[in-house]
Design a protein around this motif. Structure first.
Motif, PDB file in Angstrom:
ATOM      1  N   LYS A 149       7.370   1.225  -6.582  1.00 20.14           N
ATOM      2  CA  LYS A 149       7.461   2.296  -5.571  1.00 20.14           C
ATOM      3  C   LYS A 149       8.399   3.381  -6.066  1.00 20.14           C
ATOM      4  O   LYS A 149       8.079   4.582  -6.029  1.00 20.14           O
ATOM      5  CB  LYS A 149       8.019   1.724  -4.260  1.00 20.14           C
ATOM      6  CG  LYS A 149       7.049   0.915  -3.443  1.00 20.14           C
ATOM      7  CD  LYS A 149       6.183   1.800  -2.572  1.00 20.14           C
ATOM      8  CE  LYS A 149       5.259   0.894  -1.731  1.00 20.14           C
ATOM      9  NZ  LYS A 149       4.071   1.573  -1.328  1.00 20.14           N
ATOM     10  N   PHE A 203       0.383   4.506   3.384  1.00 18.33           N
ATOM     11  CA  PHE A 203      -0.507   3.983   4.433  1.00 18.33           C
ATOM     12  C   PHE A 203      -0.187   4.613   5.781  1.00 18.33           C
ATOM     13  O   PHE A 203      -1.076   4.875   6.617  1.00 18.33           O
ATOM     14  CB  PHE A 203      -0.344   2.449   4.496  1.00 18.33           C
ATOM     15  CG  PHE A 203      -0.980   1.809   5.696  1.00 18.33           C
ATOM     16  CD1 PHE A 203      -2.363   1.658   5.795  1.00 18.33           C
ATOM     17  CD2 PHE A 203      -0.200   1.391   6.771  1.00 18.33           C
ATOM     18  CE1 PHE A 203      -2.932   1.096   6.907  1.00 18.33           C
ATOM     19  CE2 PHE A 203      -0.779   0.832   7.889  1.00 18.33           C
ATOM     20  CZ  PHE A 203      -2.150   0.668   7.962  1.00 18.33           C
ATOM     21  N   LYS A 204       1.063   4.901   5.979  1.00 20.39           N
ATOM     22  CA  LYS A 204       1.539   5.403   7.267  1.00 20.39           C
ATOM     23  C   LYS A 204       0.807   6.685   7.696  1.00 20.39           C
ATOM     24  O   LYS A 204       0.610   6.942   8.890  1.00 20.39           O
ATOM     25  CB  LYS A 204       3.048   5.650   7.140  1.00 20.39           C
ATOM     26  CG  LYS A 204       3.797   5.846   8.429  1.00 20.39           C
ATOM     27  CD  LYS A 204       5.308   5.779   8.144  1.00 20.39           C
ATOM     28  CE  LYS A 204       6.131   6.125   9.380  1.00 20.39           C
ATOM     29  NZ  LYS A 204       5.985   7.491   9.798  1.00 20.39           N
ATOM     30  N   LEU A 221       0.842  -1.205   0.000  1.00 23.28           N
ATOM     31  CA  LEU A 221       0.000   0.000   0.000  1.00 23.28           C
ATOM     32  C   LEU A 221       0.874   1.251   0.000  1.00 23.28           C
ATOM     33  O   LEU A 221       1.952   1.272   0.607  1.00 23.28           O
ATOM     34  CB  LEU A 221      -0.923   0.001   1.225  1.00 23.28           C
ATOM     35  CG  LEU A 221      -1.883  -1.209   1.343  1.00 23.28           C
ATOM     36  CD1 LEU A 221      -2.815  -1.047   2.542  1.00 23.28           C
ATOM     37  CD2 LEU A 221      -2.714  -1.386   0.070  1.00 23.28           C
ATOM     38  N   ASP A 222       0.375   2.288  -0.661  1.00 21.78           N
ATOM     39  CA  ASP A 222       1.126   3.540  -0.743  1.00 21.78           C
ATOM     40  C   ASP A 222       0.636   4.505   0.327  1.00 21.78           C
ATOM     41  O   ASP A 222      -0.569   4.701   0.500  1.00 21.78           O
ATOM     42  CB  ASP A 222       0.921   4.174  -2.130  1.00 21.78           C
ATOM     43  CG  ASP A 222       1.454   3.273  -3.245  1.00 21.78           C
ATOM     44  OD1 ASP A 222       2.393   2.495  -2.967  1.00 21.78           O
ATOM     45  OD2 ASP A 222       0.900   3.325  -4.366  1.00 21.78           O
ATOM     46  N   ARG A 273      -1.854 -11.893   3.646  1.00 25.02           N
ATOM     47  CA  ARG A 273      -1.192 -10.701   4.185  1.00 25.02           C
ATOM     48  C   ARG A 273       0.171 -11.173   4.663  1.00 25.02           C
ATOM     49  O   ARG A 273       0.267 -12.008   5.562  1.00 25.02           O
ATOM     50  CB  ARG A 273      -1.992 -10.112   5.344  1.00 25.02           C
ATOM     51  CG  ARG A 273      -1.392  -8.802   5.839  1.00 25.02           C
ATOM     52  CD  ARG A 273      -2.120  -8.268   7.056  1.00 25.02           C
ATOM     53  NE  ARG A 273      -1.478  -7.065   7.583  1.00 25.02           N
ATOM     54  CZ  ARG A 273      -1.529  -6.694   8.842  1.00 25.02           C
ATOM     55  NH1 ARG A 273      -2.214  -7.409   9.719  1.00 25.02           N
ATOM     56  NH2 ARG A 273      -0.919  -5.590   9.232  1.00 25.02           N
ATOM     57  N   GLY A 297       3.174  -5.702   7.261  1.00 20.01           N
ATOM     58  CA  GLY A 297       2.361  -4.597   7.759  1.00 20.01           C
ATOM     59  C   GLY A 297       1.289  -4.174   6.780  1.00 20.01           C
ATOM     60  O   GLY A 297       0.105  -4.433   6.980  1.00 20.01           O
ATOM     61  N   ASP A 298       1.725  -3.516   5.676  1.00 19.43           N
ATOM     62  CA  ASP A 298       0.738  -3.107   4.664  1.00 19.43           C
ATOM     63  C   ASP A 298       1.043  -3.803   3.336  1.00 19.43           C
ATOM     64  O   ASP A 298       0.828  -3.248   2.266  1.00 19.43           O
ATOM     65  CB  ASP A 298       0.730  -1.574   4.498  1.00 19.43           C
ATOM     66  CG  ASP A 298       2.073  -1.037   4.018  1.00 19.43           C
ATOM     67  OD1 ASP A 298       3.062  -1.813   4.040  1.00 19.43           O
ATOM     68  OD2 ASP A 298       2.159   0.138   3.624  1.00 19.43           O
TER      69      ASP A 298
HETATM   70  N1  LIG Z   1      -2.382   0.208  11.927  1.00 16.62           N
HETATM   71  C1  LIG Z   1      -1.448  -0.671  11.642  1.00 16.62           C
HETATM   72  N2  LIG Z   1      -0.271  -0.257  11.139  1.00 16.62           N
HETATM   73  C2  LIG Z   1       0.678  -1.162  10.804  1.00 16.62           C
HETATM   74  C3  LIG Z   1       0.469  -2.526  10.988  1.00 16.62           C
HETATM   75  N3  LIG Z   1       1.594  -3.147  10.579  1.00 16.62           N
HETATM   76  C4  LIG Z   1       2.454  -2.213  10.137  1.00 16.62           C
HETATM   77  N4  LIG Z   1       1.920  -0.984  10.261  1.00 16.62           N
HETATM   78  C5  LIG Z   1       2.478   0.291   9.901  1.00 16.62           C
HETATM   79  O1  LIG Z   1       2.415   0.408   8.511  1.00 16.62           O
HETATM   80  C6  LIG Z   1       3.454   1.266   8.122  1.00 16.62           C
HETATM   81  C7  LIG Z   1       4.121   0.681   6.921  1.00 16.62           C
HETATM   82  O2  LIG Z   1       5.247   1.452   6.591  1.00 16.62           O
HETATM   83  P1  LIG Z   1       5.523   2.003   5.187  1.00 16.62           P
HETATM   84  O3  LIG Z   1       5.195   0.974   4.158  1.00 16.62           O
HETATM   85  O4  LIG Z   1       6.867   2.537   5.185  1.00 16.62           O
HETATM   86  O5  LIG Z   1       4.523   3.197   5.074  1.00 16.62           O
HETATM   87  P2  LIG Z   1       3.888   3.788   3.778  1.00 16.62           P
HETATM   88  O6  LIG Z   1       3.288   5.061   4.236  1.00 16.62           O
HETATM   89  O7  LIG Z   1       2.991   2.852   3.138  1.00 16.62           O
HETATM   90  O8  LIG Z   1       5.094   4.069   2.855  1.00 16.62           O
HETATM   91  P3  LIG Z   1       5.256   3.670   1.339  1.00 16.62           P
HETATM   92  O9  LIG Z   1       5.065   2.235   1.256  1.00 16.62           O
HETATM   93  O10 LIG Z   1       6.607   4.088   1.017  1.00 16.62           O
HETATM   94  O11 LIG Z   1       4.213   4.429   0.604  1.00 16.62           O
HETATM   95  C8  LIG Z   1       4.358   1.431   9.325  1.00 16.62           C
HETATM   96  O12 LIG Z   1       4.154   2.715   9.889  1.00 16.62           O
HETATM   97  C9  LIG Z   1       3.892   0.391  10.322  1.00 16.62           C
HETATM   98  O13 LIG Z   1       3.996   0.836  11.640  1.00 16.62           O
HETATM   99  C10 LIG Z   1      -0.766  -2.934  11.529  1.00 16.62           C
HETATM  100  O14 LIG Z   1      -1.037  -4.089  11.731  1.00 16.62           O
HETATM  101  N5  LIG Z   1      -1.698  -1.973  11.836  1.00 16.62           N
END
Ligand SMILES: Nc1nc2c(ncn2[C@@H]2O[C@H](COP(=O)(O)OP(=O)(O)OP(=O)(O)O)[C@@H](O)[C@H]2O)c(=O)[nH]1
Length: 454
Positions: free
Chosen positions: A423, A314-315, A311-312, A349, A352-353
């Motif tokens: 990405k 997501f943070k 996912l893009d 899954r 994380g995302d």
């Molecule tokens: N709410 C929630 N957050 C999660 C979970 N697992 C991972 N994360 C968060 O998801 C985020 C994933 O990081 P990134 O992939 O770098 O964030 P992003 O904003 O998608 O960045 P890009 O992929 O570069 O677009 C991190 O902040 C993790 O803390 C979860 O089960 N629940």
């Protein structure tokens, strides 16, 4: 403790029958002894009574030598029951009169016999002998000079003997009757006792045997045991009911426990294979499925593709609205992907995302179409959280599973590299492996940059 070979049934029989048999033997012996003794004594008493009556009555006949008198006296004696013969002797032992087949006694024998003495001189016969005494005539004595009171008694002397023979056969027959009757009564009594004892022993030993069988079955692991409740005694009946209740309770508890174990095992198995947040299969399952896919593509030509979906931005959702919002978004995206893939496809899954999608039984172009439709769906998905709206995207890296790979990790690396490239080249797009050619030749697949939170 040393074990005896006797069963419970036999022990109970012994307890019931042994005292009964001993008692019956004792009582029978006593009755027979006493009965025989009484019969013998009665016969002797009869004999004595007859000679006691006969001796004084014969005194006159002996003194006078009147044999006719003696004969009629003996005739009267013969009328008595069981008297088979009778005789009168004088003081020298000479037979004066007799009736019946008398066994004549020698004078020597007569002299030795005291009054009332009895003896068996012949078989089936009891002989009773009594002396005939003469006491003198008191009137005449008083006329004699020098008479003194009591002198007549002093001059009493034996002037002969009476001899009566009694037939002992009726008495023997009566004895035999008593013996056989006693034996018959004892035998019938013992038989009845045995029948009752067997029934009683069975009424105890059978329920106990059923209980023993039930316990044995339970000991061998068969918990669902119920024994028939046929005991007639209160205690054994309570024992049977108690056993069945206990066995049922143990069986129920075991069943409940087994169900819980099964549930817990199933839950553990589910948890070991699924992501707790989205309910999708987890990384472990993904790796297994990818292995299977690679094998199938090589053996059966079942080709497909692996898509890494990251996912893009997501943070931003996490950072602005908290993890609960992020979780909710992840669940919604998982649902969205599930709704859009085909039945044979596998969505997991894996981080994380990050999601992994295995597309089975499709050509490279179909796989590309499916992946791009998915990307577009995610990109157009509007996530709303407490009045705030977010639009995220997805970068998809794709690698084909076309039977050319032997190692699934090669496909993983390829898809990962493609995703990274997606990405890197601006997000919200599908990049397939090999990278350069695909990236340059498929500008249409490049979508707009991932949307920021709105
Ligand atoms: N709410 C929630 N957050 C999660 C979970 N697992 C991972 N994360 C968060 O998801 C985020 C994933 O990081 P990134 O992939 O770098 O964030 P992003 O904003 O998608 O960045 P890009 O992929 O570069 O677009 C991190 O902040 C993790 O803390 C979860 O089960 N629940």
């Amino acid at each position: 403790m040393k074990r005896s070979g006797l069963t419970l049934h036999n022990r109970l029989l012994l307890v019931a029958l042994l005292p009964a048999a001993l008692l019956a033997t004792l009582v029978t012996t006593l009755v027979l002894y006493r009965g025989a003794e009484t019969l013998d004594r009665t016969l002797h008493e009869r004999g004595n009574a007859i000679v006691s009556f006969l001796a004084p009555a014969a005194e006159y006949g002996v003194i006078s030598g009147n044999r006719a008198t003696l004969q009629s006296l003996l005739q009267a004696a013969m009328a008595q029951r069981e008297v088979s013969a009778a005789a009168v002797y004088d003081d020298r032992g000479t037979l004066l009169a007799s009736r019946g087949r008398i066994g004549v006694l020698e004078p020597e024998a007569l002299r030795k016999i005291q009054e009332g003495a009895t003896s068996h001189f012949a078989p089936d016969t009891l002989a009773v002998v009594a002396p005939i005494t003469s006491g003198g005539i008191a009137i005449d004595d008083e006329l004699v000079d020098g008479w003194q009171p009591g002198a007549s008694q002093q001059r009493a002397s034996t002037i002969g003997w009476v001899h009566v023979e009694l037939d002992t056969r009726p008495s023997s027959r009566e004895k035999a009757f008593i013996i056989w009757t006693s034996f018959a009564i004892v035998a019938v009594g013992l038989l009845l006792t045995a029948v009752i004892a067997v029934r009683l022993a069975r009424s105890v030993s059978r329920p106990v045997a059923r209980l023993v069988r039930g316990v044995g079955q339970m000991a061998n692991g068969a918990l669902d045991v119920a024994i028939p409740e046929h005991a007639t005694s209160q205690e054994l009946s309570a024992l049977e009911r108690g056993f069945n209740t206990m066995a049922h309770a143990i069986s129920e508890n075991h069943r409940t426990l087994q169900l819980r174990i099964d549930d817990a095992t199933a839950l553990l198995a589910y948890q070991a294979q699924h992501d707790p947040l989205t309910g999708l299969p987890n990384r472990r399952v993904f790796e297994q499925k990818l292995d299977e896919c690679v094998v199938a593509s090589r053996r059966a030509g079942d080709h497909g593709a692996l898509c890494f979906i990251d996912l893009d931005r997501f943070k931003i959702v996490n950072d602005t609205c908290g993890h609960a919002a992020g979780d909710d978004l992840l669940m919604r995206i998982a649902l969205l992907i599930q709704q859009r893939v085909r039945e044979q496809d596998i969505i997991c899954r894996i981080g994380g995302d990050e999601f992994a999608l295995i597309l089975r039984g499709c050509s490279p172009s179909d796989a590309l179409d499916i992946a791009d439709e998915l990307r577009a769906s995610i990109a157009s998905f509007d996530f709303e959280w407490h009045g705030r709206h977010f639009s995220i995207g997805a970068s998809v890296g794709m690698a084909y599973i076309d039977g050319s790979h032997t190692d699934p990790s090669d496909i993983l690396i390829a898809a990962d590299a493609a995703c990274y490239e997606a990405k890197r080249s601006g997000r919200n797009r599908v990049v397939r492996y090999p990278l350069e050619a695909e990236h340059q030749n498929s500008p249409a697949l490049e979508g707009p940059d991932s949307a920021e939170a709105v």
